[in-house]
Scaffold this motif. Structure first.
Motif, PDB file in Angstrom:
ATOM      1  N   ILE A 150      53.303   6.389  43.599  1.00  0.00           N
ATOM      2  CA  ILE A 150      54.034   5.613  42.610  1.00  0.00           C
ATOM      3  C   ILE A 150      54.697   4.546  43.071  1.00  0.00           C
ATOM      4  O   ILE A 150      55.177   3.537  42.711  1.00  0.00           O
ATOM      5  CB  ILE A 150      54.973   6.929  41.777  1.00  0.00           C
ATOM      6  CG1 ILE A 150      54.209   7.566  41.057  1.00  0.00           C
ATOM      7  CG2 ILE A 150      56.060   5.930  40.989  1.00  0.00           C
ATOM      8  CD1 ILE A 150      53.270   7.117  40.050  1.00  0.00           C
ATOM      9  N   GLN A 151      55.336   4.803  44.610  1.00  0.00           N
ATOM     10  CA  GLN A 151      56.137   3.604  45.255  1.00  0.00           C
ATOM     11  C   GLN A 151      55.355   2.434  45.409  1.00  0.00           C
ATOM     12  O   GLN A 151      55.514   1.345  45.373  1.00  0.00           O
ATOM     13  CB  GLN A 151      56.756   4.090  46.180  1.00  0.00           C
ATOM     14  CG  GLN A 151      57.940   5.016  46.143  1.00  0.00           C
ATOM     15  CD  GLN A 151      58.441   5.546  47.409  1.00  0.00           C
ATOM     16  OE1 GLN A 151      57.986   5.354  48.461  1.00  0.00           O
ATOM     17  NE2 GLN A 151      59.768   6.148  47.382  1.00  0.00           N
ATOM     18  N   THR A 152      53.968   2.588  45.862  1.00  0.00           N
ATOM     19  CA  THR A 152      53.032   1.623  46.144  1.00  0.00           C
ATOM     20  C   THR A 152      52.741   0.969  44.858  1.00  0.00           C
ATOM     21  O   THR A 152      52.492  -0.443  45.020  1.00  0.00           O
ATOM     22  CB  THR A 152      51.814   2.125  46.908  1.00  0.00           C
ATOM     23  OG1 THR A 152      51.253   2.969  45.970  1.00  0.00           O
ATOM     24  CG2 THR A 152      52.314   2.552  48.459  1.00  0.00           C
ATOM     25  N   ARG A 182      54.762  26.745  48.822  1.00  0.00           N
ATOM     26  CA  ARG A 182      55.871  25.757  48.554  1.00  0.00           C
ATOM     27  C   ARG A 182      55.564  24.594  49.600  1.00  0.00           C
ATOM     28  O   ARG A 182      55.840  23.655  48.918  1.00  0.00           O
ATOM     29  CB  ARG A 182      57.240  26.462  49.147  1.00  0.00           C
ATOM     30  CG  ARG A 182      57.783  27.592  48.391  1.00  0.00           C
ATOM     31  CD  ARG A 182      57.846  27.167  46.915  1.00  0.00           C
ATOM     32  NE  ARG A 182      57.991  28.402  45.857  1.00  0.00           N
ATOM     33  CZ  ARG A 182      57.090  28.417  44.814  1.00  0.00           C
ATOM     34  NH1 ARG A 182      56.063  27.640  44.769  1.00  0.00           N
ATOM     35  NH2 ARG A 182      57.102  29.679  44.196  1.00  0.00           N
ATOM     36  N   LEU A 183      54.881  24.814  50.868  1.00  0.00           N
ATOM     37  CA  LEU A 183      54.454  23.650  51.392  1.00  0.00           C
ATOM     38  C   LEU A 183      53.620  22.726  50.816  1.00  0.00           C
ATOM     39  O   LEU A 183      53.223  21.555  50.657  1.00  0.00           O
ATOM     40  CB  LEU A 183      53.872  24.126  52.808  1.00  0.00           C
ATOM     41  CG  LEU A 183      53.476  22.906  53.623  1.00  0.00           C
ATOM     42  CD1 LEU A 183      54.774  22.172  54.063  1.00  0.00           C
ATOM     43  CD2 LEU A 183      52.950  23.553  55.167  1.00  0.00           C
ATOM     44  N   ALA A 230      47.904  13.939  39.917  1.00  0.00           N
ATOM     45  CA  ALA A 230      48.806  14.977  40.323  1.00  0.00           C
ATOM     46  C   ALA A 230      48.943  16.313  39.617  1.00  0.00           C
ATOM     47  O   ALA A 230      49.047  17.406  40.110  1.00  0.00           O
ATOM     48  CB  ALA A 230      50.200  14.473  40.414  1.00  0.00           C
ATOM     49  N   THR A 231      48.942  16.124  38.272  1.00  0.00           N
ATOM     50  CA  THR A 231      48.679  17.483  37.361  1.00  0.00           C
ATOM     51  C   THR A 231      47.225  18.041  37.766  1.00  0.00           C
ATOM     52  O   THR A 231      47.518  19.621  37.938  1.00  0.00           O
ATOM     53  CB  THR A 231      48.577  17.038  35.916  1.00  0.00           C
ATOM     54  OG1 THR A 231      49.857  16.240  35.462  1.00  0.00           O
ATOM     55  CG2 THR A 231      48.545  18.269  34.975  1.00  0.00           C
ATOM     56  N   PHE A 232      46.374  17.751  37.896  1.00  0.00           N
ATOM     57  CA  PHE A 232      45.114  18.398  38.461  1.00  0.00           C
ATOM     58  C   PHE A 232      45.339  19.032  39.636  1.00  0.00           C
ATOM     59  O   PHE A 232      44.853  20.446  39.755  1.00  0.00           O
ATOM     60  CB  PHE A 232      43.682  17.494  38.202  1.00  0.00           C
ATOM     61  CG  PHE A 232      42.583  17.966  39.125  1.00  0.00           C
ATOM     62  CD1 PHE A 232      41.838  18.961  38.291  1.00  0.00           C
ATOM     63  CD2 PHE A 232      42.259  17.612  40.428  1.00  0.00           C
ATOM     64  CE1 PHE A 232      40.680  19.508  39.081  1.00  0.00           C
ATOM     65  CE2 PHE A 232      41.218  18.200  40.970  1.00  0.00           C
ATOM     66  CZ  PHE A 232      40.398  19.282  40.174  1.00  0.00           C
ATOM     67  N   CYS A 233      45.962  18.456  40.748  1.00  0.00           N
ATOM     68  CA  CYS A 233      45.926  18.999  42.073  1.00  0.00           C
ATOM     69  C   CYS A 233      46.878  20.128  41.895  1.00  0.00           C
ATOM     70  O   CYS A 233      46.819  21.176  42.344  1.00  0.00           O
ATOM     71  CB  CYS A 233      46.858  17.888  42.820  1.00  0.00           C
ATOM     72  SG  CYS A 233      45.568  16.800  43.309  1.00  0.00           S
ATOM     73  N   CYS A 258      55.177  14.728  47.205  1.00  0.00           N
ATOM     74  CA  CYS A 258      55.471  13.590  48.144  1.00  0.00           C
ATOM     75  C   CYS A 258      54.411  12.749  48.146  1.00  0.00           C
ATOM     76  O   CYS A 258      54.548  11.494  48.196  1.00  0.00           O
ATOM     77  CB  CYS A 258      55.594  13.891  49.509  1.00  0.00           C
ATOM     78  SG  CYS A 258      57.086  14.766  49.970  1.00  0.00           S
ATOM     79  N   GLY A 259      53.013  13.172  47.920  1.00  0.00           N
ATOM     80  CA  GLY A 259      52.112  12.142  47.685  1.00  0.00           C
ATOM     81  C   GLY A 259      51.864  11.239  46.332  1.00  0.00           C
ATOM     82  O   GLY A 259      51.862  10.279  46.262  1.00  0.00           O
ATOM     83  N   PHE A 260      52.423  12.041  45.355  1.00  0.00           N
ATOM     84  CA  PHE A 260      52.494  11.566  44.012  1.00  0.00           C
ATOM     85  C   PHE A 260      53.553  10.406  44.205  1.00  0.00           C
ATOM     86  O   PHE A 260      53.799   9.391  43.580  1.00  0.00           O
ATOM     87  CB  PHE A 260      53.084  12.768  43.007  1.00  0.00           C
ATOM     88  CG  PHE A 260      53.345  12.219  41.524  1.00  0.00           C
ATOM     89  CD1 PHE A 260      52.317  11.480  40.875  1.00  0.00           C
ATOM     90  CD2 PHE A 260      54.639  12.092  41.171  1.00  0.00           C
ATOM     91  CE1 PHE A 260      52.487  10.892  39.461  1.00  0.00           C
ATOM     92  CE2 PHE A 260      55.140  11.819  39.720  1.00  0.00           C
ATOM     93  CZ  PHE A 260      53.939  11.090  39.192  1.00  0.00           C
TER      94      PHE A 260
END
Length: 153
Positions: A99-101, A85-86, A50-53, A93-95
């Motif tokens: 994490i939830q999975t 912003r999108l 996520a940091t890279f993205c 949301c992807g991150f």
């Protein structure tokens, strides 16, 4: 583009090397400790991705020239801001979904409730959404500009 990718990957790669060194050290101490740390390891790898993205997105939008604020018509700047912003929202949301999975939470009930709730909100705000899209199409088509006279019927 390769410089932008390299700049975005610099920090996540440094952190991943540190993480791999610590992981290997734990593995040499005791293999059971290494197995217990599997969930935090998945979290850290996901956070590094996520940091890279995030950094790649920031570097990409930093390369795009911003329109002058004094010109009066700042549609390109507003559209660029909205797209930026999108993309922030998509990365976050992807991150959170990953994490939830990893934690073991099932996302199917959440998506079902979200779908039903979205359907109810969609029917309730049908006129609002129609006006929003109509205004968006007028905004993007630019049939008139600042200083033009518009007569209503």
């Amino acid at each position: 583009i390769t410089q932008m990718i390299a700049a975005a990957a610099r920090l996540p790669l440094k952190l991943s090397l540190i993480f791999l060194a610590v992981w290997r050290w734990f593995y040499m101490l005791d293999r059971r400790v290494s197995k217990m740390a599997a969930l935090p390891a998945r979290f850290i790898v996901t956070a590094l991705l996520a940091t890279f993205c995030w950094r790649l997105k920031s570097n990409f939008f930093a390369q795009i020239p911003r329109p002058a604020e004094a010109s009066g018509d700042n549609r390109q700047g507003a559209l660029l801001f909205a797209v930026e912003r999108l993309s922030d929202l998509v990365i976050i949301c992807g991150f959170l979904t990953l994490i939830q999975t990893f934690v073991g939470l099932s996302l199917q009930p959440l998506f079902a409730v979200g779908g039903i709730g979205g359907l109810a909100i969609g029917f309730a705000s049908q006129d609002l959404v129609a006006n929003l899209f109509g205004g968006l199409f007028i905004y993007l088509a630019t049939p008139f500009g600042p200083g033009d006279e518009i007569q209503g019927g």
